[in-house]
Design a protein around this motif. Structure first.
Motif, short mmCIF file in Angstrom:
data_model
loop_
_atom_site.label_atom_id
_atom_site.label_comp_id
_atom_site.label_asym_id
_atom_site.label_seq_id
_atom_site.Cartn_x
_atom_site.Cartn_y
_atom_site.Cartn_z
N ASP A 113 0.86 -1.19 0.00
CA ASP A 113 0.00 0.00 0.00
C ASP A 113 0.89 1.23 0.00
OD1 ASP A 113 -2.03 1.89 0.41
OD2 ASP A 113 -3.19 0.47 1.59
N LYS A 114 0.79 2.01 -1.08
CA LYS A 114 1.63 3.20 -1.22
C LYS A 114 0.88 4.44 -0.73
CE LYS A 114 3.99 1.20 -5.23
NZ LYS A 114 3.25 -0.09 -5.11
N PRO A 115 1.56 5.38 -0.10
CA PRO A 115 0.90 6.60 0.40
C PRO A 115 0.31 7.42 -0.74
CG PRO A 115 3.11 6.36 1.31
CD PRO A 115 3.00 5.36 0.21
N ASN A 116 -0.84 8.06 -0.50
CA ASN A 116 -1.39 9.05 -1.41
C ASN A 116 -2.22 10.04 -0.60
OD1 ASN A 116 -4.05 8.00 -1.02
ND2 ASN A 116 -3.73 6.51 -2.68
N GLU A 117 -2.92 10.95 -1.29
CA GLU A 117 -3.63 12.00 -0.57
C GLU A 117 -4.78 11.49 0.29
OE1 GLU A 117 -5.56 11.31 -4.51
OE2 GLU A 117 -3.50 11.65 -3.81
N ARG A 118 -5.29 10.28 0.01
CA ARG A 118 -6.40 9.72 0.78
C ARG A 118 -5.91 8.85 1.94
NH1 ARG A 118 -9.23 5.99 -1.17
NH2 ARG A 118 -10.98 6.33 0.24
N LYS A 119 -4.63 8.49 1.94
CA LYS A 119 -4.10 7.57 2.96
C LYS A 119 -3.52 8.37 4.12
CE LYS A 119 -5.02 4.14 0.17
NZ LYS A 119 -3.98 3.36 -0.50
N VAL A 120 -3.52 7.75 5.30
CA VAL A 120 -2.97 8.42 6.47
C VAL A 120 -1.56 7.95 6.80
CG1 VAL A 120 -5.24 8.84 7.49
CG2 VAL A 120 -4.03 6.73 8.03
N HIS A 121 -1.07 6.91 6.12
CA HIS A 121 0.29 6.45 6.38
C HIS A 121 1.26 7.13 5.41
CE1 HIS A 121 -1.32 3.76 3.26
NE2 HIS A 121 -0.07 3.58 2.86
N SER A 122 2.54 7.15 5.79
CA SER A 122 3.52 7.92 5.02
C SER A 122 4.61 7.05 4.39
CB SER A 122 4.18 8.97 5.93
OG SER A 122 4.78 8.35 7.06
N LYS A 123 4.51 5.73 4.50
CA LYS A 123 5.51 4.85 3.88
C LYS A 123 4.82 3.62 3.29
CE LYS A 123 6.56 2.33 8.17
NZ LYS A 123 7.61 1.91 9.12
N ILE A 124 5.54 2.93 2.42
CA ILE A 124 4.99 1.73 1.79
C ILE A 124 4.79 0.66 2.85
CG2 ILE A 124 5.42 -0.10 0.12
CD1 ILE A 124 6.95 1.87 -1.57
N MET A 125 3.58 0.08 2.86
CA MET A 125 3.23 -0.92 3.87
C MET A 125 2.77 -2.21 3.19
SD MET A 125 3.46 0.40 6.99
CE MET A 125 2.30 -0.52 7.98
N PRO A 126 3.10 -3.36 3.78
CA PRO A 126 2.56 -4.62 3.24
C PRO A 126 1.07 -4.71 3.57
CG PRO A 126 3.74 -5.05 5.27
CD PRO A 126 3.96 -3.59 4.96
N ARG A 127 0.27 -5.11 2.60
CA ARG A 127 -1.13 -5.39 2.91
C ARG A 127 -1.36 -6.88 2.67
NH1 ARG A 127 -3.62 -1.56 -1.89
NH2 ARG A 127 -2.73 -2.64 -3.69
N MET A 128 -2.58 -7.31 2.53
CA MET A 128 -2.88 -8.73 2.38
C MET A 128 -2.71 -9.47 3.71
SD MET A 128 -1.53 -11.33 -0.64
CE MET A 128 -0.25 -12.10 0.37
N GLY A 129 -2.60 -8.69 4.82
CA GLY A 129 -2.46 -9.31 6.14
C GLY A 129 -3.66 -10.14 6.53
N GLY A 130 -4.80 -9.89 5.88
CA GLY A 130 -5.98 -10.69 6.16
C GLY A 130 -5.79 -12.16 5.87
N LEU A 131 -4.78 -12.48 5.08
CA LEU A 131 -4.49 -13.90 4.80
C LEU A 131 -4.11 -14.62 6.10
CD1 LEU A 131 -4.11 -16.19 2.76
CD2 LEU A 131 -1.75 -15.38 2.41
N ALA A 132 -3.41 -13.93 6.99
CA ALA A 132 -3.06 -14.53 8.28
C ALA A 132 -4.31 -14.79 9.12
CB ALA A 132 -2.09 -13.62 9.04
N ILE A 133 -5.26 -13.84 9.07
CA ILE A 133 -6.53 -14.03 9.79
C ILE A 133 -7.25 -15.26 9.23
CG2 ILE A 133 -8.79 -13.02 10.30
CD1 ILE A 133 -7.52 -10.26 10.10
N PHE A 134 -7.31 -15.35 7.90
CA PHE A 134 -8.02 -16.47 7.27
C PHE A 134 -7.35 -17.80 7.58
CE2 PHE A 134 -8.19 -19.42 3.65
CZ PHE A 134 -9.54 -19.76 3.72
N LEU A 135 -6.02 -17.86 7.45
CA LEU A 135 -5.31 -19.12 7.68
C LEU A 135 -5.47 -19.58 9.13
CD1 LEU A 135 -2.00 -18.53 5.66
CD2 LEU A 135 -3.90 -20.05 5.06
N SER A 136 -5.40 -18.65 10.06
CA SER A 136 -5.60 -18.99 11.47
C SER A 136 -7.01 -19.52 11.68
CB SER A 136 -5.37 -17.76 12.34
OG SER A 136 -4.10 -17.21 12.10
#
Length: 353
Positions: free
Chosen positions: A31-54
């Motif tokens: 997830d790259k920062p843009n004018e709609r995002k509140v974070h300021s650096k590139i972040m890994p997304r798709m973390g929901g895969l860990a929720i699903f696998l668990s």
């Protein structure tokens, strides 16, 4: 058994999330920062895969050990798998709206047509007859599932927000399922709670990983299905319970639609005026905003539990009061726009000498 399922899912999620984060970077799910995002650096997304696998591993384990009815739960799992694949594809390739919507409908169709999950009728208050949905029962059920999926997805705008709000909704569902002695719904809800809480260790502000559409779509799907499993084919009052439980994401989605109509924008247009954006604009910090919305979600959850035990008139008074509070809150924070204040203006007019 139930607490054991929650703990297993929680520990699995804590263990799996860092590996999913590394996988997200390798697959380009960032997830790259843009004018709609509140974070300021590139972040890994798709973390929901860990929720699903668990969830998936724990669900299989406890279903095999304690119910021996894995085949009967396949529609739920296959529908969840479809949602996960759509979410992962979107996190990696940023899909257009149409394929995402079709994937959501497909997942809903699986649980409805294969799993037999339908809202077929409701008993109307003050009437002896029931309202039969007939041929509309399947479209109404699909509309509910797809609507809740997107409501959770829309609220996923701050670190830990969607995960926390979903967890609070699931705690409410699990509590009411235990009251009704529905151990299956309670078990599934607790497994997802454990999976989400483990992920929140890495997702709460400041986040190290985002759940992405993979997580938001999955949580929306599970919440929508569990709310129907626990409250389908009952009275109008009981049908309102899951709506109250999901008061925060449903309200945010509803007023987002109103906002776009009032501002003459396309319904699907993205903006920076959701509930969390408005609270931040009022001066709340990132963490304060998330905690405040958690508190709102908890209030809705408590109201849903009280509502389920209320008399007919008590329930109607509670719903009316909730609607008035929501409307005043929306007008105060400018959730539609700064000029949308019909109720406040009316009250102000009546207070003038």
């Amino acid at each position: 058994m139930l607490i054991g399922a929650l703990l297993v899912a929680f520990l699995l999620s804590i263990f799996l999330t860092p590996f999913v984060g590394k996988l997200a970077f390798k697959l380009g799910a960032t997830d790259k920062p843009n004018e709609r995002k509140v974070h300021s650096k590139i972040m890994p997304r798709m973390g929901g895969l860990a929720i699903f696998l668990s969830f998936f591993i724990t669900f299989l384990l406890f279903t095999i050990l304690f119910t021996n009815d894995l085949w009967g739960q396949l529609p739920l799992l296959v529908g969840a798998l479809v949602i996960i694949l759509i979410g992962m594809a979107d996190d990696i390739y940023e899909l257009r709206a149409a394929p995402k919507f079709l994937g959501q409908v497909l997942a809903a169709l699986i649980i409805v047509l294969w799993g037999g999950l339908e809202v077929e009728f409701i008993n109307l208050p003050f009437f002896t007859d029931t309202l039969e949905f007939g041929v509309l029962s399947i479209p109404i059920t699909i509309l509910w599932i797809v609507g809740i999926i997107n409501a959770i997805n829309l609220i996923d705008g701050l670190d830990g927000l969607a995960g926390g709000v979903s967890t609070i909704a699931l705690v409410t569902i699990a509590t009411m399922a235990l009251i009704q002695r529905d151990l299956f719904v309670a078990m599934v809800a607790l497994i997802v709670i454990g999976s989400t809480l483990g992920f929140l260790k890495y997702n709460f502000h400041p986040a190290k990983i985002f759940m992405g559409d993979t997580g938001a779509l999955f949580l929306g799907y599970i919440i929508a299905v569990l709310s129907l499993l626990g409250f389908k084919n009952v009275t109008m009052i009981s049908l309102i319970v899951p709506i109250i439980i999901l008061g925060v994401p449903i309200s945010d989605t509803f007023f987002a639609i109103i906002r776009r109509v009032v501002n003459k924008q396309p319904i699907s247009a993205a903006d920076k005026s959701h509930l969390h954006h408005c609270l931040i604009n009022l001066g709340f910090t990132h963490k304060q905003t998330v905690l405040l919305i958690y508190a709102l979600a908890a209030c809705f959850g408590l109201a849903a539990i009280i509502f389920s035990f209320a008399t007919m008139w008590g329930a109607l008074i509670l719903v009316t009061g909730l609607l008035l509070i929501i409307e005043i809150f929306v007008e105060k924070i400018g959730l539609v726009n700064s000029n949308y204040q019909p109720l406040l203006k009316m009250l102000n007019f009546k207070n003038k000498p």
